[in-house]
Design a protein around this motif. Structure first.
Motif, mmCIF file in Angstrom:
data_model
loop_
_atom_site.group_PDB
_atom_site.id
_atom_site.type_symbol
_atom_site.label_atom_id
_atom_site.label_comp_id
_atom_site.label_asym_id
_atom_site.label_seq_id
_atom_site.Cartn_x
_atom_site.Cartn_y
_atom_site.Cartn_z
ATOM 1 N N LEU A 1 0.820 -1.212 0.000
ATOM 2 C CA LEU A 1 0.000 0.000 0.000
ATOM 3 C C LEU A 1 0.856 1.265 0.000
ATOM 4 O O LEU A 1 0.493 2.272 -0.607
ATOM 5 N N VAL A 2 1.994 1.209 0.685
ATOM 6 C CA VAL A 2 2.922 2.348 0.651
ATOM 7 C C VAL A 2 3.419 2.570 -0.773
ATOM 8 O O VAL A 2 3.447 3.702 -1.273
ATOM 9 N N GLU A 3 3.798 1.477 -1.438
ATOM 10 C CA GLU A 3 4.268 1.590 -2.823
ATOM 11 C C GLU A 3 3.156 2.101 -3.732
ATOM 12 O O GLU A 3 3.398 2.948 -4.612
ATOM 13 N N LEU A 4 1.937 1.615 -3.519
ATOM 14 C CA LEU A 4 0.806 2.091 -4.313
ATOM 15 C C LEU A 4 0.543 3.572 -4.045
ATOM 16 O O LEU A 4 0.233 4.334 -4.978
ATOM 17 N N SER A 5 0.692 3.989 -2.795
ATOM 18 C CA SER A 5 0.494 5.406 -2.447
ATOM 19 C C SER A 5 1.468 6.297 -3.207
ATOM 20 O O SER A 5 1.115 7.421 -3.605
ATOM 21 N N ASN A 6 2.687 5.799 -3.389
ATOM 22 C CA ASN A 6 3.698 6.585 -4.096
ATOM 23 C C ASN A 6 3.390 6.729 -5.582
ATOM 24 O O ASN A 6 4.019 7.552 -6.261
ATOM 25 N N ARG A 7 2.447 5.925 -6.066
ATOM 26 C CA ARG A 7 2.135 5.930 -7.500
ATOM 27 C C ARG A 7 0.742 6.479 -7.793
ATOM 28 O O ARG A 7 0.290 6.418 -8.943
ATOM 29 N N THR A 8 0.046 6.960 -6.779
ATOM 30 C CA THR A 8 -1.314 7.468 -6.971
ATOM 31 C C THR A 8 -1.345 8.986 -6.892
ATOM 32 O O THR A 8 -0.446 9.606 -6.302
ATOM 33 N N PRO A 9 -2.371 9.616 -7.472
ATOM 34 C CA PRO A 9 -2.464 11.079 -7.448
ATOM 35 C C PRO A 9 -2.622 11.617 -6.023
ATOM 36 O O PRO A 9 -3.022 10.895 -5.098
ATOM 37 N N GLU A 10 -2.313 12.900 -5.855
ATOM 38 C CA GLU A 10 -2.420 13.532 -4.535
ATOM 39 C C GLU A 10 -3.843 13.444 -3.989
ATOM 40 O O GLU A 10 -4.035 13.362 -2.783
ATOM 41 N N SER A 11 -4.820 13.475 -4.867
ATOM 42 C CA SER A 11 -6.214 13.432 -4.421
ATOM 43 C C SER A 11 -6.563 12.107 -3.755
ATOM 44 O O SER A 11 -7.579 12.006 -3.060
ATOM 45 N N TRP A 12 -5.736 11.083 -3.939
ATOM 46 C CA TRP A 12 -5.985 9.761 -3.344
ATOM 47 C C TRP A 12 -5.242 9.564 -2.031
ATOM 48 O O TRP A 12 -5.407 8.533 -1.384
ATOM 49 N N GLN A 13 -4.407 10.515 -1.638
ATOM 50 C CA GLN A 13 -3.494 10.282 -0.522
ATOM 51 C C GLN A 13 -4.211 10.037 0.808
ATOM 52 O O GLN A 13 -3.774 9.210 1.614
ATOM 53 N N PHE A 14 -5.295 10.729 1.048
ATOM 54 C CA PHE A 14 -6.016 10.514 2.299
ATOM 55 C C PHE A 14 -6.617 9.112 2.337
ATOM 56 O O PHE A 14 -6.524 8.406 3.352
#
Length: 244
Positions: A25-38
């Motif tokens: 999930l950390v790796e996926l977070s690094n690859r997703t848009p800022e709007s998805w960070q929360f």
């Protein structure tokens, strides 16, 4: 595969899956848009926490006994002291800090109104989920598995918590370093050595979780209350969010 080997291997997953899911999930977070960070922040807490809860209720962590004593105060004080060890070098020596390309934690990722919610979720993940997940993997599974890996018929759970061995000691320190970014290695190494030595003293997994939680809590609270307190060495102040 024999029934014994199947039983031994099946005991690995309660220790491995929560950590693997978190890292994925950390790796996926690094690859997703800022709007998805929360949403990703929430997922990084809920997914491993759900797994830990499921396995714990199933009885897969018999070594995890929640017990408080006078020594728990010492565990807390050690954890807080190690937070100072973690923070101080980066305050004193600017060259050790991560470069400008790194992305520090943003408490305003979901807007100013959501800062309390974001910090609360981060506190649960950083102070509760991460210490339990990492200590179960590192100081319960890995450190004992190293001592029995050359005999597939043996179960790592046959090894007592806190039993010293040079190979397992070195392996845990190495894996702690490998699972953290290079700029953290300066403090990760002494933290991992000291806390692993403390495991050999306490012989209690819960004590290590308390130490780990106290370190993380003190670091996060320092970021919340002491960001922009210290000089950045260039005439400005130093935010501490890169620690969390």
């Amino acid at each position: 595969m024999s029934e014994t080997n199947q039983k031994v291997e099946s005991s690995y997953w309660p220790y491995i899956l929560p950590l693997v899911s978190f890292l994925a999930l950390v790796e996926l977070s690094n690859r997703t848009p800022e709007s998805w960070q929360f949403a990703m922040l929430v997922a990084r807490v809920i997914v491993p926490l759900s797994m830990l809860t499921y396995f714990w209720k199933r009885g897969d962590y018999p070594e995890l006994k929640i017990r408080f004593s006078a020594m728990t105060v010492v565990d807390l004080l050690l954890g807080i002291s190690l937070a100072g060890l973690w923070i101080a070098p980066y305050v004193w020596f600017p060259s050790l800090r991560p470069d400008s390309d790194s992305s520090p934690f943003d408490p305003a990722m979901a807007g100013a109104a959501m800062i309390p919610a974001v910090l609360s979720i981060r506190m649960v993940g950083y102070v509760l989920v991460t210490p339990v997940m990492e200590e179960l993997f590192m100081r319960s599974f890995l450190i004992r598995f190293v001592d029995v890996f050359d005999d597939p018929a043996k179960d790592f759970r046959d090894i007592a918590i806190g039993k010293f061995g040079w190979m397992s000691f070195v392996a845990v320190i190495f894996v702690f370093l490998a699972t953290h970014v290079p700029w953290e290695w300066y403090v990760m190494f002494p933290w991992a050595v000291i806390t692993t030595l403390w495991l050999y003293v306490r012989k209690d997994l819960f004590a290590l979780i308390v130490v780990h939680s106290a370190t993380n809590a003190a670091i996060l609270l320092s970021a919340i209350f002491f960001s922009d307190t210290f000089s950045d060495g260039s005439g400005g102040t130093l935010p501490l969010w890169f620690f969390v």
